[in-house]
Design a protein around this motif. Structure first.
Motif, PDB file in Angstrom:
ATOM      1  N   GLU A 101      11.835  -4.475   1.802  1.00 31.13           N
ATOM      2  CA  GLU A 101      11.003  -4.104   2.945  1.00 31.13           C
ATOM      3  C   GLU A 101      11.697  -2.924   3.621  1.00 31.13           C
ATOM      4  N   SER A 110       7.081  -1.082   6.737  1.00 28.21           N
ATOM      5  CA  SER A 110       6.785  -1.620   8.062  1.00 28.21           C
ATOM      6  C   SER A 110       7.239  -0.660   9.151  1.00 28.21           C
ATOM      7  N   CYS A 143       7.441  -3.170   0.590  1.00 32.69           N
ATOM      8  CA  CYS A 143       6.599  -3.285   1.774  1.00 32.69           C
ATOM      9  C   CYS A 143       7.118  -2.270   2.789  1.00 32.69           C
ATOM     10  N   SER A 155       1.922   3.517   2.844  1.00 33.71           N
ATOM     11  CA  SER A 155       1.206   2.260   2.617  1.00 33.71           C
ATOM     12  C   SER A 155      -0.157   2.485   1.974  1.00 33.71           C
ATOM     13  N   LYS A 156      -0.651   3.710   2.037  1.00 30.84           N
ATOM     14  CA  LYS A 156      -1.968   4.030   1.481  1.00 30.84           C
ATOM     15  C   LYS A 156      -1.835   4.485   0.037  1.00 30.84           C
ATOM     16  N   GLU A 201       2.450   4.606   7.524  1.00 31.04           N
ATOM     17  CA  GLU A 201       1.016   4.565   7.208  1.00 31.04           C
ATOM     18  C   GLU A 201       0.701   5.360   5.949  1.00 31.04           C
TER      19      GLU A 201
END
Length: 152
Positions: free
Chosen positions: A64, A105, A103, A77-78, A74
């Motif tokens: 993470e 964050s 992941c 994450s796309k 962002e």
């Protein structure tokens, strides 16, 4: 793993830093690097790549990555590509993700003090340092790691 990248000016000397801890809050490794002259967007994106490179080299395949850069979190994450400023490092991050569970964050800057200080060390010196144990850490980072572990 907490990461941070910044540029001292935009553009200016830029660098990044990161701290990887296990589920108990114990240090796995930490680093800081100076990268040259560029913008904040490139610094924030490159540090993600460097952190993942360290993780992959250490066999850490479930990671993470936590950052105070909401725009980079962002974008990464796309599935679609980010802005042109992040493109170069974004493509390298995507290639590192093979065989890794990652992941991304967001966390406010106030909760990322260790990596903020490591990043400033990297940006200011334009050098690379890697720390494999608490004994190797700069005194300030040792103290912040201790405070984080005890929940302060």
């Amino acid at each position: 793993m907490n990461v941070n990248g910044s540029s001292l000016g935009n553009p200016g000397p830029f660098g990044g830093g990161g701290v990887a801890k296990d589920h108990l809050g114990d240090l796995i490794f930490a680093f800081h690097s100076g990268y040259g002259i560029s913008s904040n967007g490139q610094a924030e994106t490159k540090v993600f790549w460097e952190a993942l490179s360290h993780c992959k080299a250490k066999g850490l395949n479930k990671v993470e990555l936590v950052s105070d850069s909401k725009s980079v979190v962002e974008a990464l994450s796309k599935v679609s590509s980010p802005s042109w400023v992040m493109w170069y490092w974004w493509t390298r991050i995507k290639s590192l993700k093979d065989n890794m569970e990652i992941c991304f964050s967001y966390s406010p800057r106030e909760s990322n003090a260790m990596t903020d200080d490591l990043t400033q060390m990297g940006s200011g010196s334009q050098a690379h340092s890697s720390f494999q144990s608490i004994a190797e850490l700069p005194p300030l980072i040792k103290g912040l790691l201790f405070l984080d572990k005890v929940g302060l």
